[in-house]
Design a protein around this motif. Structure first.
Motif, mmCIF file in Angstrom:
data_model
loop_
_atom_site.group_PDB
_atom_site.id
_atom_site.type_symbol
_atom_site.label_atom_id
_atom_site.label_comp_id
_atom_site.label_asym_id
_atom_site.label_seq_id
_atom_site.Cartn_x
_atom_site.Cartn_y
_atom_site.Cartn_z
ATOM 1 N N GLN A 173 12.267 -14.071 9.058
ATOM 2 C CA GLN A 173 11.159 -13.290 8.500
ATOM 3 C C GLN A 173 9.996 -13.192 9.479
ATOM 4 O OE1 GLN A 173 8.801 -14.975 5.346
ATOM 5 N NE2 GLN A 173 8.807 -13.052 4.210
ATOM 6 N N SER A 174 9.729 -14.273 10.231
ATOM 7 C CA SER A 174 8.598 -14.250 11.157
ATOM 8 C C SER A 174 8.781 -13.173 12.219
ATOM 9 C CB SER A 174 8.458 -15.626 11.812
ATOM 10 O OG SER A 174 9.649 -15.957 12.492
ATOM 11 N N VAL A 175 10.007 -13.006 12.714
ATOM 12 C CA VAL A 175 10.269 -11.989 13.738
ATOM 13 C C VAL A 175 10.129 -10.602 13.141
ATOM 14 C CG1 VAL A 175 12.054 -11.038 15.245
ATOM 15 C CG2 VAL A 175 11.708 -13.506 15.125
ATOM 16 N N ARG A 176 10.662 -10.413 11.927
ATOM 17 C CA ARG A 176 10.556 -9.098 11.283
ATOM 18 C C ARG A 176 9.095 -8.739 11.024
ATOM 19 N NH1 ARG A 176 13.435 -9.653 6.238
ATOM 20 N NH2 ARG A 176 13.996 -11.781 6.789
ATOM 21 N N LYS A 177 8.313 -9.737 10.608
ATOM 22 C CA LYS A 177 6.885 -9.468 10.370
ATOM 23 C C LYS A 177 6.197 -9.060 11.663
ATOM 24 C CE LYS A 177 5.578 -12.204 6.328
ATOM 25 N NZ LYS A 177 4.996 -13.482 5.885
ATOM 26 N N ALA A 178 6.479 -9.780 12.761
ATOM 27 C CA ALA A 178 5.837 -9.475 14.036
ATOM 28 C C ALA A 178 6.255 -8.092 14.533
ATOM 29 C CB ALA A 178 6.205 -10.545 15.067
ATOM 30 N N ALA A 179 7.537 -7.751 14.369
ATOM 31 C CA ALA A 179 8.021 -6.430 14.798
ATOM 32 C C ALA A 179 7.394 -5.340 13.954
ATOM 33 C CB ALA A 179 9.540 -6.377 14.695
ATOM 34 N N PHE A 180 7.209 -5.624 12.664
ATOM 35 C CA PHE A 180 6.586 -4.639 11.782
ATOM 36 C C PHE A 180 5.148 -4.383 12.207
ATOM 37 C CE2 PHE A 180 4.348 -3.400 7.870
ATOM 38 C CZ PHE A 180 5.130 -2.329 7.476
ATOM 39 N N ARG A 181 4.431 -5.483 12.520
ATOM 40 C CA ARG A 181 3.041 -5.323 12.986
ATOM 41 C C ARG A 181 3.005 -4.509 14.278
ATOM 42 N NH1 ARG A 181 2.197 -10.667 13.501
ATOM 43 N NH2 ARG A 181 2.755 -11.466 11.458
ATOM 44 N N ARG A 182 3.994 -4.733 15.160
ATOM 45 C CA ARG A 182 4.044 -4.042 16.445
ATOM 46 C C ARG A 182 4.244 -2.537 16.259
ATOM 47 N NH1 ARG A 182 8.907 -6.024 19.974
ATOM 48 N NH2 ARG A 182 9.961 -4.592 18.586
ATOM 49 N N CYS A 183 5.014 -2.125 15.239
ATOM 50 C CA CYS A 183 5.335 -0.705 15.094
ATOM 51 C C CYS A 183 4.320 0.033 14.233
ATOM 52 C CB CYS A 183 6.746 -0.525 14.525
ATOM 53 S SG CYS A 183 6.864 -0.809 12.758
ATOM 54 N N CYS A 184 3.316 -0.662 13.686
ATOM 55 C CA CYS A 184 2.298 0.008 12.876
ATOM 56 C C CYS A 184 1.225 0.612 13.767
ATOM 57 C CB CYS A 184 1.640 -0.987 11.910
ATOM 58 S SG CYS A 184 2.682 -1.401 10.523
#
Ligand SMILES: [Zn+2]
Length: 135
Positions: free
Chosen positions: A15-26
């Motif tokens: 989940q931590s990686v998915r959250k960080a990737a999500f923040r990156r693509c916003c």
């Protein structure tokens, strides 16, 4: 149960990686975008966290190996890049360790052979004075 030759387990992104990737693509307004085509992502089904190097080829579940894709880009990458690469890896492994299916000749009586029929490439034996002279 052996699923393929490259490994048994699949490691999803934590989940931590998915959250960080999500923040990156916003973008600045908080709207997430596909990291390949740039279209706006909407909803759970349209947001896909993809391995850049496929999991089946030792791709680690890290942020550097993660890209946020829309459904279209994910399918394009999966079917045009990842699957052919992993199929080739399977073929190479099978060939290297002699795991290919043994080639047995199909046992059958076969079909009776008939004399070759006249084809367009073979000239028709027409009557001529030379043939007449042979007989
Ligand atoms: Zn896309």
């Amino acid at each position: 149960m052996i699923v393929n030759l490259r490994g048994l387990s699949r490691t999803e992104f934590p989940q931590s990686v998915r959250k960080a990737a999500f923040r990156r693509c916003c973008d600045a307004s908080g709207q997430p975008h596909c990291e390949t085509c740039g279209c706006e992502l909407n909803g759970r089904s349209g947001t896909i966290y993809e391995h850049v190097t496929p999991d089946g080829l030792q791709g680690e579940p890290t942020l550097e190996n993660c890209r946020v894709h829309c459904k279209t880009c994910a399918d394009v990458k999966t079917f045009t890049e990842d699957n052919p690469r992993m199929q080739k890896a399977d073929r190479v492994l099978k060939h290297t360790f002699n795991l290919e299916r043994s080639k047995q000749k199909i046992r059958s009586r076969g079909f009776a052979k008939f004399a070759a029929q006249r084809t367009a490439t073979r000239p028709i034996r027409k009557w001529s004075p030379a043939i007449e002279a042979e007989q």
